[in-house]
Design a protein around this motif. Structure first.
Motif, PDB file in Angstrom:
ATOM      1  N   TYR A  96     -40.513  -0.433 -15.915  1.00  0.00           N
ATOM      2  CA  TYR A  96     -39.415  -0.422 -14.946  1.00  0.00           C
ATOM      3  C   TYR A  96     -39.447  -1.685 -14.085  1.00  0.00           C
ATOM      4  O   TYR A  96     -38.411  -2.269 -13.782  1.00  0.00           O
ATOM      5  N   LYS A 104     -36.933   4.181 -11.550  1.00  0.00           N
ATOM      6  CA  LYS A 104     -37.290   5.204 -12.537  1.00  0.00           C
ATOM      7  C   LYS A 104     -36.141   6.168 -12.775  1.00  0.00           C
ATOM      8  O   LYS A 104     -36.032   6.754 -13.845  1.00  0.00           O
ATOM      9  N   GLU A 105     -35.269   6.305 -11.810  1.00  0.00           N
ATOM     10  CA  GLU A 105     -34.152   7.239 -11.925  1.00  0.00           C
ATOM     11  C   GLU A 105     -32.961   6.644 -12.670  1.00  0.00           C
ATOM     12  O   GLU A 105     -31.973   7.318 -12.926  1.00  0.00           O
ATOM     13  N   THR A 106     -33.025   5.384 -13.050  1.00  0.00           N
ATOM     14  CA  THR A 106     -31.928   4.703 -13.707  1.00  0.00           C
ATOM     15  C   THR A 106     -31.653   5.356 -15.050  1.00  0.00           C
ATOM     16  O   THR A 106     -32.553   5.719 -15.786  1.00  0.00           O
ATOM     17  N   GLY A 107     -30.393   5.453 -15.391  1.00  0.00           N
ATOM     18  CA  GLY A 107     -29.993   6.063 -16.661  1.00  0.00           C
ATOM     19  C   GLY A 107     -30.272   5.181 -17.856  1.00  0.00           C
ATOM     20  O   GLY A 107     -30.541   3.984 -17.745  1.00  0.00           O
ATOM     21  N   GLU A 108     -30.155   5.820 -19.037  1.00  0.00           N
ATOM     22  CA  GLU A 108     -30.456   5.144 -20.293  1.00  0.00           C
ATOM     23  C   GLU A 108     -29.558   3.948 -20.551  1.00  0.00           C
ATOM     24  O   GLU A 108     -29.999   2.908 -21.012  1.00  0.00           O
ATOM     25  N   GLU A 109     -28.275   4.092 -20.214  1.00  0.00           N
ATOM     26  CA  GLU A 109     -27.322   2.997 -20.423  1.00  0.00           C
ATOM     27  C   GLU A 109     -27.647   1.796 -19.552  1.00  0.00           C
ATOM     28  O   GLU A 109     -27.584   0.650 -20.010  1.00  0.00           O
ATOM     29  N   GLU A 110     -28.026   2.052 -18.310  1.00  0.00           N
ATOM     30  CA  GLU A 110     -28.370   0.966 -17.389  1.00  0.00           C
ATOM     31  C   GLU A 110     -29.640   0.246 -17.868  1.00  0.00           C
ATOM     32  O   GLU A 110     -29.739  -0.983 -17.795  1.00  0.00           O
ATOM     33  N   ILE A 111     -30.607   1.002 -18.376  1.00  0.00           N
ATOM     34  CA  ILE A 111     -31.846   0.391 -18.899  1.00  0.00           C
ATOM     35  C   ILE A 111     -31.546  -0.479 -20.098  1.00  0.00           C
ATOM     36  O   ILE A 111     -32.076  -1.578 -20.235  1.00  0.00           O
ATOM     37  N   LYS A 112     -30.638  -0.011 -20.969  1.00  0.00           N
ATOM     38  CA  LYS A 112     -30.285  -0.797 -22.146  1.00  0.00           C
ATOM     39  C   LYS A 112     -29.635  -2.111 -21.754  1.00  0.00           C
ATOM     40  O   LYS A 112     -29.840  -3.139 -22.402  1.00  0.00           O
TER      41      LYS A 112
END
Length: 127
Positions: A110, A117-125
């Motif tokens: 992260y 850590k609370e960020t969504g999968e799309e934002e991480i991608k």
């Protein structure tokens, strides 16, 4: 099998004699000892004694056998010759080096991605 060992032992002894004539005593001793291990002969035992006595004579004269034979030694590398110093100087910009240092200091993925850590999968991608 025994005759093959005898022939190989004779070849080793021939190499030992050759190195002895060239005053490469350490190598001559190794070949003579190998010959004796392969097949026990008096000529191999005599060669070993002859080489050892010659090595002792060189030591008495104050020479080391390596110096007498001219064995090369590697020179220590200078700092500017090392691969790491050339890599840092030639391949990476200052910004790239700083980015690598930042990533190495991170303890989690992260932190590397600069997300919570609370960020969504799309934002991480997207990161």
């Amino acid at each position: 099998m025994e005759s093959a060992n005898k022939m190989a032992a004779e070849e080793c002894l021939r190499k030992s004699r050759s190195y002895f004539e060239k005053k490469q005593l350490e190598i001559a001793l190794k070949w003579a000892e190998k010959s004796l291990r392969m097949f026990q002969t008096t000529s191999a035992q005599e060669m070993i004694q002859r080489v050892k006595s010659e090595i002792g004579a060189d030591a008495d004269k104050g020479k080391t056998s390596n110096d007498a034979q001219g064995i090369r030694r590697r020179k220590p590398r200078k700092e500017e010759d090392t691969e790491a110093s050339r890599v840092n100087e030639e391949l990476y910009t200052v910004e790239e080096q700083k980015a690598v240092e930042r990533v190495l200091k991170c303890t989690t993925y992260y932190e590397v991605l600069k997300v919570n850590k609370e960020t969504g999968e799309e934002e991480i991608k997207r990161s």
